[in-house]
Write a protein that holds these residues in place. Sequence first.
Motif, short mmCIF file in Angstrom:
data_model
loop_
_atom_site.label_atom_id
_atom_site.label_comp_id
_atom_site.label_asym_id
_atom_site.label_seq_id
_atom_site.Cartn_x
_atom_site.Cartn_y
_atom_site.Cartn_z
N SER A 252 35.68 28.65 30.25
CA SER A 252 34.28 28.28 29.99
C SER A 252 33.37 29.50 30.06
CB SER A 252 33.82 27.25 31.03
OG SER A 252 33.66 27.87 32.29
N LYS A 253 32.17 29.33 29.53
CA LYS A 253 31.17 30.40 29.59
C LYS A 253 30.89 30.80 31.03
CE LYS A 253 26.27 31.28 28.59
NZ LYS A 253 25.04 30.76 27.94
N GLY A 254 30.76 29.81 31.90
CA GLY A 254 30.45 30.10 33.29
C GLY A 254 31.53 30.90 33.98
N VAL A 255 32.79 30.52 33.75
CA VAL A 255 33.91 31.25 34.34
C VAL A 255 33.94 32.68 33.80
CG1 VAL A 255 36.43 31.42 34.42
CG2 VAL A 255 35.32 29.22 34.83
N MET A 256 33.76 32.79 32.49
CA MET A 256 33.78 34.12 31.86
C MET A 256 32.70 35.02 32.44
SD MET A 256 33.67 34.99 27.77
CE MET A 256 34.97 33.83 27.35
N ALA A 257 31.51 34.47 32.60
CA ALA A 257 30.38 35.27 33.10
C ALA A 257 30.61 35.70 34.55
CB ALA A 257 29.09 34.47 32.99
N GLU A 258 30.97 34.75 35.41
CA GLU A 258 31.09 35.07 36.83
C GLU A 258 32.32 35.93 37.11
OE1 GLU A 258 28.71 34.62 38.90
OE2 GLU A 258 27.56 33.58 37.36
N ALA A 259 33.42 35.68 36.43
CA ALA A 259 34.63 36.48 36.63
C ALA A 259 34.42 37.92 36.17
CB ALA A 259 35.81 35.85 35.90
N THR A 260 33.75 38.08 35.05
CA THR A 260 33.49 39.43 34.54
C THR A 260 32.57 40.19 35.47
OG1 THR A 260 33.84 38.69 32.26
CG2 THR A 260 32.67 40.75 32.57
N ALA A 261 31.51 39.54 35.92
CA ALA A 261 30.58 40.21 36.83
C ALA A 261 31.28 40.60 38.13
CB ALA A 261 29.39 39.29 37.12
N TYR A 262 32.10 39.71 38.66
CA TYR A 262 32.81 39.99 39.91
C TYR A 262 33.80 41.13 39.71
CZ TYR A 262 35.26 39.19 44.31
OH TYR A 262 35.81 39.36 45.57
N ALA A 263 34.55 41.09 38.62
CA ALA A 263 35.53 42.14 38.35
C ALA A 263 34.84 43.50 38.22
CB ALA A 263 36.32 41.82 37.09
N HIS A 264 33.75 43.55 37.48
CA HIS A 264 33.05 44.82 37.31
C HIS A 264 32.48 45.34 38.63
CE1 HIS A 264 32.44 44.20 32.68
NE2 HIS A 264 33.70 44.39 33.02
N ASP A 265 32.07 44.44 39.49
CA ASP A 265 31.58 44.86 40.81
C ASP A 265 32.70 45.44 41.67
OD1 ASP A 265 28.99 44.15 40.29
OD2 ASP A 265 29.08 42.22 41.34
N HIS A 266 33.95 45.15 41.29
CA HIS A 266 35.10 45.61 42.07
C HIS A 266 35.99 46.56 41.25
CE1 HIS A 266 33.70 42.11 44.34
NE2 HIS A 266 34.31 42.64 45.38
N ASP A 267 35.36 47.28 40.32
CA ASP A 267 36.03 48.34 39.55
C ASP A 267 37.26 47.84 38.81
OD1 ASP A 267 34.19 50.34 40.40
OD2 ASP A 267 35.24 50.43 42.33
N ALA A 268 37.19 46.64 38.27
CA ALA A 268 38.29 46.07 37.50
C ALA A 268 37.77 45.63 36.13
CB ALA A 268 38.91 44.88 38.23
N SER A 269 38.68 45.52 35.18
CA SER A 269 38.32 45.11 33.83
C SER A 269 38.92 43.74 33.52
CB SER A 269 38.75 46.14 32.80
OG SER A 269 40.16 46.30 32.80
#
Length: 209
Positions: free
Chosen positions: A38-55
Amino acid sequence: MLKEVALENFTDLPATLAAGVHRVELNDNLAVGGTTVSKGVMAEATAYAHDHDASVVAMIRPRGGDFVYHDLELKIMEADLFEAQAQGVDAVAFGVLTASGALDEDAMENLIAAAGGMTVVMHMAFDAIPDSAQPAAIDWLAAHGVSRILTHGGPLSQPIAETLPHLQELVAAAAGKLEILPGGGITAANAAPIAEQLGVPAVHGTHLL
């Protein structure tokens, strides 16, 4: 060796990144091989990953089953690609085939264009292409900006130990063109020797930790 871990939605993302993983493939419905979250999962997972130096690699697949899509399904995939781009996703994985098992070049061109500069990955739809046609498919994908191919080297019903010879052929065919990313049956126990045998920089799986 980079470990790309396939995850279902957000649930296991924090623990996976805490274990030292730096790239995840984000899916819904892993039981059918992965579909688009979903859009929500995509948004939150991407933001979290980027905050933790992951892609993040986002699976772009509207349903389970085969990889022959009609026009409305392709329109859905295009909309999901635009959403992935808007959410800052790093890479997208998709694949479209014709009924005869060839690359659907027109559909692939349109989806690659919709990816808008994100890294493009051809997913395991590649394994449904006849072996004899795979070298030409590698050339086409490389010429159209695809960065890597996620492949088991054969049907997922075959253990990866049996598909390693064909994976080696694919790595040789792709040399200097794009990256072969082996997946399917790769675990924490066999990841390092498989990567070493194939000479690849990364492996993909759900059980790499």
